[in-house]
Scaffold this motif. Structure first.
Motif, PDB file in Angstrom:
ATOM      1  N   THR A   1       0.729  -1.208  -0.168  1.00 26.09           N
ATOM      2  CA  THR A   1      -0.015  -0.090  -0.028  1.00 26.09           C
ATOM      3  C   THR A   1       0.658   1.250   0.045  1.00 26.09           C
ATOM      4  OG1 THR A   1      -0.058  -0.194   2.304  1.00 26.09           O
ATOM      5  CG2 THR A   1      -1.796  -1.145   1.085  1.00 26.09           C
ATOM      6  N   GLN A   2       2.230   1.240   0.218  1.00 28.63           N
ATOM      7  CA  GLN A   2       2.883   2.229   0.197  1.00 28.63           C
ATOM      8  C   GLN A   2       3.541   2.643  -1.259  1.00 28.63           C
ATOM      9  OE1 GLN A   2       6.268   1.601   3.130  1.00 28.63           O
ATOM     10  NE2 GLN A   2       4.984   0.852   4.475  1.00 28.63           N
ATOM     11  N   VAL A   3       3.083   1.774  -2.156  1.00 26.98           N
ATOM     12  CA  VAL A   3       3.606   1.890  -3.735  1.00 26.98           C
ATOM     13  C   VAL A   3       2.441   2.821  -4.302  1.00 26.98           C
ATOM     14  CG1 VAL A   3       3.759   0.709  -5.874  1.00 26.98           C
ATOM     15  CG2 VAL A   3       4.695  -0.275  -3.827  1.00 26.98           C
ATOM     16  N   PRO A   4       2.957   3.958  -4.753  1.00 35.83           N
ATOM     17  CA  PRO A   4       1.934   4.797  -5.448  1.00 35.83           C
ATOM     18  C   PRO A   4       0.956   4.076  -6.324  1.00 35.83           C
ATOM     19  CG  PRO A   4       4.013   5.600  -5.560  1.00 35.83           C
ATOM     20  CD  PRO A   4       4.200   4.205  -5.061  1.00 35.83           C
ATOM     21  N   GLY A   5      -0.312   4.364  -6.270  1.00 37.20           N
ATOM     22  CA  GLY A   5      -1.429   3.666  -6.932  1.00 37.20           C
ATOM     23  C   GLY A   5      -1.867   2.403  -6.311  1.00 37.20           C
ATOM     24  N   ILE A   6      -1.443   1.877  -5.537  1.00 39.06           N
ATOM     25  CA  ILE A   6      -2.090   0.493  -5.021  1.00 39.06           C
ATOM     26  C   ILE A   6      -2.796   0.778  -3.443  1.00 39.06           C
ATOM     27  CG2 ILE A   6      -1.236  -1.698  -4.139  1.00 39.06           C
ATOM     28  CD1 ILE A   6       0.744  -1.940  -6.143  1.00 39.06           C
ATOM     29  N   GLY A   7      -3.909   0.823  -3.538  1.00 39.07           N
ATOM     30  CA  GLY A   7      -4.715   0.953  -2.280  1.00 39.07           C
ATOM     31  C   GLY A   7      -5.149  -0.354  -1.725  1.00 39.07           C
ATOM     32  N   GLU A   8      -5.829  -0.259  -0.515  1.00 37.70           N
ATOM     33  CA  GLU A   8      -6.146  -1.388   0.194  1.00 37.70           C
ATOM     34  C   GLU A   8      -7.247  -2.292  -0.773  1.00 37.70           C
ATOM     35  OE1 GLU A   8      -5.425  -2.252   3.105  1.00 37.70           O
ATOM     36  OE2 GLU A   8      -4.360  -0.759   3.706  1.00 37.70           O
ATOM     37  N   LYS A   9      -8.116  -1.782  -1.391  1.00 37.86           N
ATOM     38  CA  LYS A   9      -8.843  -2.448  -2.489  1.00 37.86           C
ATOM     39  C   LYS A   9      -8.054  -3.617  -3.343  1.00 37.86           C
ATOM     40  CE  LYS A   9     -13.054   0.069  -2.160  1.00 37.86           C
ATOM     41  NZ  LYS A   9     -14.180   0.612  -2.900  1.00 37.86           N
ATOM     42  N   THR A  10      -7.084  -2.888  -3.954  1.00 36.20           N
ATOM     43  CA  THR A  10      -6.039  -3.697  -4.989  1.00 36.20           C
ATOM     44  C   THR A  10      -5.331  -4.666  -4.022  1.00 36.20           C
ATOM     45  OG1 THR A  10      -5.953  -1.571  -6.253  1.00 36.20           O
ATOM     46  CG2 THR A  10      -4.317  -3.314  -6.646  1.00 36.20           C
ATOM     47  N   LEU A  11      -4.745  -4.332  -2.891  1.00 33.26           N
ATOM     48  CA  LEU A  11      -3.985  -5.272  -2.164  1.00 33.26           C
ATOM     49  C   LEU A  11      -4.788  -6.562  -1.948  1.00 33.26           C
ATOM     50  CD1 LEU A  11      -1.794  -6.416  -0.637  1.00 33.26           C
ATOM     51  CD2 LEU A  11      -2.431  -4.865   1.288  1.00 33.26           C
TER      52      LEU A  11
END
Length: 203
Positions: free
Chosen positions: A183-193
């Motif tokens: 989630t610390q990667v730009p563009g990746i949030g909780e839903k993507t994870l």
């Protein structure tokens, strides 16, 4: 007078005798005609009996193909009810490399059936094949710390931009210590994870 009567009766007797002879001939002819008809009926019954004794179509021979580790691969015709072991035998037997444990030798052959006798070398080569460093051995999951951009893009919701961002983060901060760190990667949030976490491994 009596002689005259006898002369008149003689033609009548001759006619009566002729009629009786004709009747007898007719009866004889009718009996003669009945004989062949009876013979024809008997022949028909014999043909029906022979037809009933002939094997049904499904009891006929079966044509199969056998290939792989046999001496003479090809197409063969075998009797109905034959089994795979019979097909191997008619093909000259199996080779030394044949993996008979992978073949059901007791299986009943069906028409147009294709049988493949695999090689032991095929199995050993697949066991020795190097594993994909970007995939986890248990289930083929994607390694977050080793996968390249193409492998990362096989994950749902990860396109070229996000895959490059993951690789860049990895180069700048080192290997991921946990999946939550994504989630610390730009563009990746909780839903993507949440959607890709079951497909990822850290190894």
């Amino acid at each position: 007078m009596i002689d005259r009567l006898k002369e008149l009766e003689r033609p009548l007797l001759i006619k009566a005798a002729a009629v009786c002879a004709a009747l007898l001939a007719a009866v004889f002819l009718l009996q003669t005609d009945a004989g062949p008809e009876g013979s024809v009926q008997s022949a028909d019954n014999e043909e029906q009996t022979e037809s009933a004794s002939e094997p049904a179509p499904e009891d006929g021979p079966v044509v199969i193909e056998i290939k792989g580790e046999v001496v003479s691969p090809g197409v063969y015709t075998l009797p109905y009810g034959s089994r795979t072991v019979d097909a191997v035998e008619i093909a000259g037997g199996h080779t030394e490399q044949a993996d008979l444990l992978a073949v059901n030798l007791a299986a009943v052959l069906m028409d147009e059936m294709s049988i493949h006798v695999p090689s032991q070398l095929d199995e050993s080569m697949s066991e020795q094949a190097p594993a994909d460093p970007a995939a986890e051995a248990s289930g083929g999951t994607v390694s977050l710390n080793q996968a390249d951009a193409n492998m990362l893009q096989t994950l749902p919701g990860i396109g070229p931009a996000k895959s490059e961002a993951i690789i860049q983060y990895r180069e700048e901060h080192g290997s991921f210590a946990s999946l939550d760190q994504l989630t610390q990667v730009p563009g990746i949030g909780e839903k993507t994870l949440e959607s890709i976490a079951p497909l990822l491994t850290l190894h």
